[in-house]
Design a protein around this motif. Structure first.
Motif, short mmCIF file in Angstrom:
data_model
loop_
_atom_site.label_atom_id
_atom_site.label_comp_id
_atom_site.label_asym_id
_atom_site.label_seq_id
_atom_site.Cartn_x
_atom_site.Cartn_y
_atom_site.Cartn_z
N HIS A 41 0.82 -1.21 0.00
CA HIS A 41 0.00 0.00 0.00
C HIS A 41 0.86 1.26 0.00
O HIS A 41 0.67 2.16 -0.83
N ASP A 42 1.82 1.37 0.92
CA ASP A 42 2.57 2.61 1.11
C ASP A 42 3.78 2.73 0.19
O ASP A 42 4.03 3.78 -0.39
N GLY A 61 2.68 1.82 -3.69
CA GLY A 61 1.69 2.77 -4.16
C GLY A 61 0.39 2.16 -4.63
O GLY A 61 -0.35 2.78 -5.39
N HIS A 75 -3.04 1.79 -3.82
CA HIS A 75 -3.90 2.40 -2.82
C HIS A 75 -5.24 1.69 -2.66
O HIS A 75 -5.93 1.91 -1.67
#
Length: 195
Positions: free
Chosen positions: A184-185, A188, A190
């Motif tokens: 997720h972080d 990327g 999302h």
């Protein structure tokens, strides 16, 4: 073993089909409870059936099989959930289920899990032959008291085993949780479903 696996299968299918939080929580608890009901006798197979001189090797193979199964399950599970066409393809064959359950994208994964666990249970029940106990079984109260007594000094090897398993599960849980945030972080992605 049989009662635990069959009840676990029912709870797992219910878990996929339920939409309320209370139902989800109850089904989740039932899945975990019945998995543990089945896991107890399954875990006892190696100490009960394998001669002492082969227990280390048998436990090593069992550990390897468990890790391989987890890895294959994670990969296959991810593929089944990420391909929504699988649920649509299977839905007509699941005519006996409510329509919303049959079209749920988690249903193919749940059915695969149920099929694998029931197949393993049948294989175990057919292939493993237990000898009847020589001694008469102790009273239930005595067995329950003994089940929760553990002498760390007398059972040092078992203490190390429990510690190693605890750290193993801690590592697996930490990595699994971390990977979601990594995807997720850092990568990327999302959309949590896609992640």
């Amino acid at each position: 073993l049989a009662v635990g696996i069959v009840c676990n299968a029912v709870a797992l299918l219910a878990l996929v089909g339920l939409s309320s939080f209370a139902g989800f929580l109850l089904a989740s608890l039932a899945v975990q409870f019945f998995a543990n009901v089945a896991g107890g006798p399954y875990s006892a197979i190696i100490p009960d059936q394998v001669p002492d001189r082969q227990k280390g090797r048998a436990t090593g193979f069992a550990g390897f099989a468990e890790v391989s199964g987890r890895l294959a399950g994670a990969i296959l599970g991810g593929l089944l959930v990420s391909l929504p066409g699988v649920a649509s393809f299977l839905a007509p064959a699941l005519f006996f289920m409510p329509r919303a359950w049959a079209r749920n994208p988690m249903m193919p994964l749940a059915l695969l899990t149920v099929a694998v666990t029931i197949s393993a249970m049948v294989f175990t029940l057919v292939r493993v032959r237990e000898e009847p106990p020589i001694e008469s079984p102790a009273r239930t109260g005595h067995l329950l008291r003994r089940a929760f007594v553990f002498d760390v000094r007398a059972e040092a090897s078992f203490s190390w085993l429990l510690s190693a398993r605890a750290f193993n599960m801690l590592g697996i849980s930490t990595m699994t949780t971390f990977l979601l945030y990594y995807v997720h972080d850092y990568l990327g992605v999302h959309d949590i479903g896609e992640a």
